[in-house]
Design a protein around this motif. Structure first.
Motif, PDB file in Angstrom:
ATOM      1  N   GLU A  71     -18.118  30.430  -2.776  1.00  0.00           N
ATOM      2  CA  GLU A  71     -19.568  30.347  -2.773  1.00  0.00           C
ATOM      3  C   GLU A  71     -20.057  29.222  -1.857  1.00  0.00           C
ATOM      4  N   HIS A  72     -19.348  28.086  -1.964  1.00  0.00           N
ATOM      5  CA  HIS A  72     -19.722  26.925  -1.177  1.00  0.00           C
ATOM      6  C   HIS A  72     -19.544  27.207   0.313  1.00  0.00           C
ATOM      7  N   LYS A  76     -33.755  28.609   6.386  1.00  0.00           N
ATOM      8  CA  LYS A  76     -32.815  27.656   5.806  1.00  0.00           C
ATOM      9  C   LYS A  76     -33.346  27.011   4.544  1.00  0.00           C
ATOM     10  N   VAL A 117     -22.998  16.653   6.213  1.00  0.00           N
ATOM     11  CA  VAL A 117     -22.603  18.008   6.593  1.00  0.00           C
ATOM     12  C   VAL A 117     -23.837  18.910   6.624  1.00  0.00           C
ATOM     13  N   TYR A 134     -19.977  20.371  13.421  1.00  0.00           N
ATOM     14  CA  TYR A 134     -19.867  18.933  13.236  1.00  0.00           C
ATOM     15  C   TYR A 134     -19.129  18.630  11.942  1.00  0.00           C
ATOM     16  N   ARG A 161     -23.912  30.175   5.894  1.00  0.00           N
ATOM     17  CA  ARG A 161     -25.259  30.743   6.026  1.00  0.00           C
ATOM     18  C   ARG A 161     -26.246  29.706   6.549  1.00  0.00           C
ATOM     19  N   LEU A 162     -26.027  28.436   6.183  1.00  0.00           N
ATOM     20  CA  LEU A 162     -26.885  27.385   6.748  1.00  0.00           C
ATOM     21  C   LEU A 162     -26.705  27.313   8.255  1.00  0.00           C
ATOM     22  N   LYS A 163     -25.525  27.714   8.733  1.00  0.00           N
ATOM     23  CA  LYS A 163     -25.277  27.731  10.171  1.00  0.00           C
ATOM     24  C   LYS A 163     -25.801  29.023  10.798  1.00  0.00           C
ATOM     25  N   LEU A 195     -32.745  29.160   1.667  1.00  0.00           N
ATOM     26  CA  LEU A 195     -31.325  29.112   1.283  1.00  0.00           C
ATOM     27  C   LEU A 195     -31.061  27.910   0.378  1.00  0.00           C
ATOM     28  N   SER A 248     -21.270  12.334  -3.024  1.00  0.00           N
ATOM     29  CA  SER A 248     -20.219  13.293  -2.685  1.00  0.00           C
ATOM     30  C   SER A 248     -20.090  13.447  -1.171  1.00  0.00           C
ATOM     31  N   ARG A 249     -20.969  12.775  -0.418  1.00  0.00           N
ATOM     32  CA  ARG A 249     -20.893  12.778   1.047  1.00  0.00           C
ATOM     33  C   ARG A 249     -21.101  14.173   1.650  1.00  0.00           C
ATOM     34  N   ILE A 250     -21.765  15.048   0.920  1.00  0.00           N
ATOM     35  CA  ILE A 250     -22.038  16.364   1.481  1.00  0.00           C
ATOM     36  C   ILE A 250     -23.226  16.280   2.436  1.00  0.00           C
ATOM     37  N   ARG A 258     -29.909  27.832  -3.571  1.00  0.00           N
ATOM     38  CA  ARG A 258     -28.732  27.164  -4.117  1.00  0.00           C
ATOM     39  C   ARG A 258     -29.114  26.203  -5.232  1.00  0.00           C
ATOM     40  N   ARG A 273     -17.736  12.853   4.688  1.00  0.00           N
ATOM     41  CA  ARG A 273     -17.938  14.258   4.388  1.00  0.00           C
ATOM     42  C   ARG A 273     -17.505  14.558   2.965  1.00  0.00           C
ATOM     43  N   GLY A 274     -18.118  15.582   2.414  1.00  0.00           N
ATOM     44  CA  GLY A 274     -17.788  15.972   1.049  1.00  0.00           C
ATOM     45  C   GLY A 274     -18.345  17.336   0.776  1.00  0.00           C
ATOM     46  N   LEU A 275     -18.182  17.768  -0.467  1.00  0.00           N
ATOM     47  CA  LEU A 275     -18.662  19.087  -0.872  1.00  0.00           C
ATOM     48  C   LEU A 275     -19.298  18.946  -2.253  1.00  0.00           C
ATOM     49  N   TYR A 276     -20.107  19.937  -2.605  1.00  0.00           N
ATOM     50  CA  TYR A 276     -20.675  19.945  -3.958  1.00  0.00           C
ATOM     51  C   TYR A 276     -19.541  20.212  -4.938  1.00  0.00           C
ATOM     52  N   LYS A 277     -19.301  19.247  -5.839  1.00  0.00           N
ATOM     53  CA  LYS A 277     -18.117  19.331  -6.687  1.00  0.00           C
ATOM     54  C   LYS A 277     -18.156  20.484  -7.667  1.00  0.00           C
ATOM     55  N   SER A 303     -26.505  18.324   9.440  1.00  0.00           N
ATOM     56  CA  SER A 303     -26.184  18.789  10.787  1.00  0.00           C
ATOM     57  C   SER A 303     -26.622  20.246  10.938  1.00  0.00           C
ATOM     58  N   SER A 304     -26.982  20.891   9.835  1.00  0.00           N
ATOM     59  CA  SER A 304     -27.465  22.270   9.896  1.00  0.00           C
ATOM     60  C   SER A 304     -28.963  22.380   9.651  1.00  0.00           C
ATOM     61  N   TYR A 363     -22.220  29.397   1.536  1.00  0.00           N
ATOM     62  CA  TYR A 363     -23.484  28.654   1.637  1.00  0.00           C
ATOM     63  C   TYR A 363     -23.548  27.871   2.950  1.00  0.00           C
ATOM     64  N   LEU A 364     -22.477  27.127   3.256  1.00  0.00           N
ATOM     65  CA  LEU A 364     -22.479  26.327   4.483  1.00  0.00           C
ATOM     66  C   LEU A 364     -22.532  27.222   5.718  1.00  0.00           C
ATOM     67  N   GLU A 376     -26.266  12.649  -6.052  1.00  0.00           N
ATOM     68  CA  GLU A 376     -25.019  13.415  -6.040  1.00  0.00           C
ATOM     69  C   GLU A 376     -24.634  13.789  -4.609  1.00  0.00           C
ATOM     70  N   TYR A 421     -27.903  23.127  15.882  1.00  0.00           N
ATOM     71  CA  TYR A 421     -27.369  23.910  14.777  1.00  0.00           C
ATOM     72  C   TYR A 421     -26.142  24.713  15.203  1.00  0.00           C
ATOM     73  N   MET A 481     -19.532  23.436  -7.318  1.00  0.00           N
ATOM     74  CA  MET A 481     -19.619  24.802  -6.793  1.00  0.00           C
ATOM     75  C   MET A 481     -18.230  25.405  -6.638  1.00  0.00           C
TER      76      MET A 481
END
Lengths: 457, 312
Positions: free
Chosen positions: B92-93, A3, A224, B77, B99-101, A6, A219-221, A10, B82-86, A227-228, B96-97, A215, B73, B88
């Protein structure tokens, strides 16, 4: 794939693909190359214009007659000519000076031997080169006159005999008995450049880590992701990823700057050689033999001499060792500061809040830069010693000292302490980070940070 | 059988106790509602289950044994924050998530394709996250939460930011996930969705559990013996004719007909009411009014709060 790799992937890819990274990669070397090449080019561009100075010599000391025509004995150069004027009033020259086309008017009063003062009239400020040239000529001539007045036998012979030109070549003793020429100025330059580079990269890329953490928080990522993966993995992944970006940028700069400097020296070198074929000979002689003919200043040959000095000095300071030390202090200095920057990023909600926590981090960095001149003047002194041992300043200061040969035990101590401090910094940052990234909308104080350190999570 | 149990979990933050001996049991294959007002400690409990923070005391077990890092893992959850990389790209995003799982890049691509088609968002793949609206981003987040087919899912306020159409879409998917065998922990303020979705609930207030059990049982328990009667005829006949055991709360008239709400005294029987009503009016409908989860929530929290304040 694990991980953490990974995350590294990124962090690395998103940054390397950014337009700003590509622009910086291209623009940086152009700026560097310009900084290196421009002064040389400009030096060659200036003073191409022929200047004529009118001379009114009331003392007649610098005037000779050939065929009834007065000529001044002030030596001329390619771009500086002298014309002797007879029976011309200074006042009349003053009135229509601009129409005469003269650069300046030199007035030598009849009592110059006693007054030791000549006057240079012009409608602009005469350049230092011109007035120095005139001063040297006058001084030489008047000294000669005074010597002659003393009526010494065989004066010319004596003078020729005592004429000396000294060049100080510093030779460094190395362990294997070899001696190589080194140039203190160049050694200083290498140290200064390396220290400055480390400072710059730590600052730019440390701040990049911090912005990345902020950031993720804004962005509240972050929740998320955690948890991984463990928060620590996320932090280290980011630091390593950004570190690799810094290294990539650095390598790109080195390679591109090399190409640009080499390319531009070929281009500009050619034009120089066309202008004056004799220079080319002088230049190549210099590479072969150090004590070649003494050169006048502002001749292009000087640049070649500096270049050859740089090459011999690079050999003498063990370039391999220097490069290894640079990579070590670059990476580990970055690792230490980046984890502290990550810690600050995790504690705040947005970039405007970082000021209060940035200060303790930036002070040692800036201190390193401020102390650089002192360290260069006395690279073995106590100041240089202590600040190259203390881990927060050692990446910058030790690089400044490196070209001056640092004892092995000092190197080992400095490097060892730095590595130990990194463990401490990463541990501390990890503790603060995993609490901080999940704290929103809280005004964080140092007291609060202390509490986070003791949280059981 | 309980898939996940948390026992006597205590968590202190500085001067504030976030969780005070809270226990929950989540039955396998059910949707479990974790309810409570803001600041009650729901998110803290969820973070403890996810091992994002550690409890001061107390244990969390999965199928009777302590949770390992690998178990964590596996959990899907969806956090409240919660949010995402703006910057990306969407595809792709999501990869990525995934693969982290722990999903391989190829598997992730296949599964994402399925979900993107299902949510009709296939053409978003190459868009940047920042180009999407908040609701669109939530869809991506939902997909990346369920992409690895976890057996335990935790949704913290999943419907915030969704329009009603997408809320329904999501509810349908959540029910389908349960029917496919997943266990779901579901934290929300939205009580109507609790009635629709949840099988079990635990209500936390002020760091303590104040109500727990099956949703139907709870609603029956909180039944306040109020009957709704639809009728035709003269309302005053009811008012005059009914025994004092049957208190008329309201009588409303609408387009369809008239409706009376009658509260039964504790010793009254429903059969007696029906008999009495039959003699007085023409009954069109008759049913017991079960309190909504919303009413129960407000009632329980309000009655619990003053007591707690006195105690502390």
């Amino acid at each position: 794939m694990s991980k953490i790799s990974l995350i590294v992937q990124r962090e690395y890819l998103t940054r390397v693909r950014k337009k700003s990274f590509i622009i910086m990669s291209v623009l940086g070397p152009i700026l560097f190359a310009a900084l290196m090449v421009l002064p040389a080019v400009l030096a060659n561009l200036e003073d191409k214009e022929v200047k004529t100075v009118a001379v009114i010599d009331e003392s007649m000391i610098l005037t000779s007659y050939s065929g009834g025509k007065a000529e001044t004995t002030i030596p001329e150069t390619e771009y500086l000519k002298f014309v002797a004027l007879q029976d011309v009033e200074l006042e009349s020259l003053k009135e229509n000076f601009s129409s005469t086309g003269y650069y300046a008017v030199l007035f030598i009063p009849s009592n110059i031997i006693n007054s030791e003062r000549a006057l240079l009239y012009s409608d602009k400020q005469p350049s230092l080169d011109v007035s120095n040239h005139i001063r040297n000529a006058l001084e030489g001539e008047i000294e000669n006159l005074k010597l002659v007045a003393n009526d010494i036998e065989n004066l010319d012979e004596i003078l020729r005999e005592i004429e000396t030109s000294i060049r100080v070549s510093s030779i460094k003793w190395t362990k294997d008995g070899e001696s190589m020429e080194s140039n203190t100025g160049v050694v200083m330059g290498i140290g200064y450049g390396a220290g400055l580079m480390i400072y710059m990269f730590i600052f730019i890329y440390g701040a990049m880590v911090m912005r990345g953490v902020i950031e993720e928080k804004t962005s509240r990522i972050v929740e998320v992701i955690v948890s991984s993966v463990k928060p620590f993995q996320l932090m280290m992944g980011k630091i390593i990823g950004v570190g690799l970006v810094a290294l990539t940028q650095f390598l790109v700069w080195i390679v591109l700057t090399g190409i640009l400097v080499a390319g531009s020296s070929v281009v500009f070198g050619d034009t120089l050689q066309q202008q004056d074929p004799t220079e080319q000979v002088a230049g190549s002689e210099l590479f072969a033999e150090q004590d070649a003919v003494p050169l006048q200043a502002n001749q292009p040959g000087e640049g070649d001499q500096i270049l050859s000095d740089i090459f011999t000095t690079f050999e003498s300071v063990h370039f391999g060792k220097l490069a290894a030390a640079f990579v070590f202090y670059f990476l580990f200095g970055f690792l230490m500061y980046a984890s502290l920057f990550a810690m600050v990023g995790s504690a705040v909600d947005n970039e405007t809040e970082v000021q209060q926590f940035m200060l303790p981090i930036t002070i040692p960095l800036i201190l390193g830069i401020v102390l650089m001149p002192n360290v260069m003047n006395n690279p073995e002194g106590p100041l240089a010693f202590w600040f190259s041992i203390i881990p927060l300043t050692s990446p910058v200061i030790m690089m400044v000292r490196m070209p001056f040969e640092v004892p092995a035990w000092e190197m080992a101590l400095s490097a060892g302490l730095l590595v130990l401090t990194i463990f401490g910094a990463v541990w501390l940052a990890g503790k603060i980070y995993r609490t901080g990234i999940l704290m929103y909308g809280k005004k964080v104080t140092y007291k609060e940070l202390w509490k986070w350190l003791r949280y059981n999570n | 059988m309980d898939l996940l149990t948390a026992t006597d979990v205590v968590k202190d933050f500085q001067a504030h106790r976030a969780l005070d001996k809270v226990s929950v049991s989540v039955p396998e294959g059910s949707i479990f509602g974790l309810l409570g007002p803001n600041g009650a400690g729901k998110t803290t409990l969820i973070r403890i289950i996810n091992q994002i923070t550690a409890p001061d005391t107390g244990t969390v077990t999965l199928k009777g044994r302590p949770l390992s890092r690998e178990d964590i893992y596996r959990i899907g959850y969806l956090p409240e924050e919660r949010g995402l990389y703006k910057k990306m790209k969407v595809g792709e995003h999501a990869i990525y998530l995934a693969r982290l799982k722990g999903i391989s890049s190829n598997d992730a691509r296949k599964k994402l394709k399925y979900w993107f088609e299902k949510f009709e968002i296939g053409d978003w793949w190459n868009k940047k996250i920042e180009e999407l609206s908040k609701g669109m981003q939530q869809k991506i987040q939902f997909i990346t939460t369920v992409i690895h087919e976890p057996e335990l899912l935790i949704f913290d306020e999943p419907f915030s930011g969704f329009d009603p159409i997408n809320v329904n879409l999501l509810k349908k998917e959540i029910l389908k996930l349960r029917d496919d065998g997943a266990t779901i922990i579901f934290s929300t303020h939205n009580m109507s969705s609790v009635e629709e979705l949840c099988d079990h609930i635990t209500l936390i207030n002020d760091s303590r559990t104040i109500l727990e059990g099956e949703v139907n049982q709870i609603r029956n328990k909180f039944s306040s013996d109020i009957i709704s009667v639809g009728f035709e005829g003269d309302p005053s006949a009811l008012e005059k004719g009914l025994d004092r055991k049957f208190e008329i709360l309201t009588i409303k008239e609408n387009g369809i007909g008239k409706e009376a709400r009658i509260k039964l005294a504790s010793d009254a029987k429903q059969n007696e009411l029906i008999t009495a009503l039959a003699g007085l009016t023409d009954i069109k409908s008759y049913n017991e009014v079960l309190p909504s989860m919303n009413d129960i929530f407000i009632q329980v929290v309000e009655s619990a709060s003053p007591k707690n304040k006195k105690a502390s």
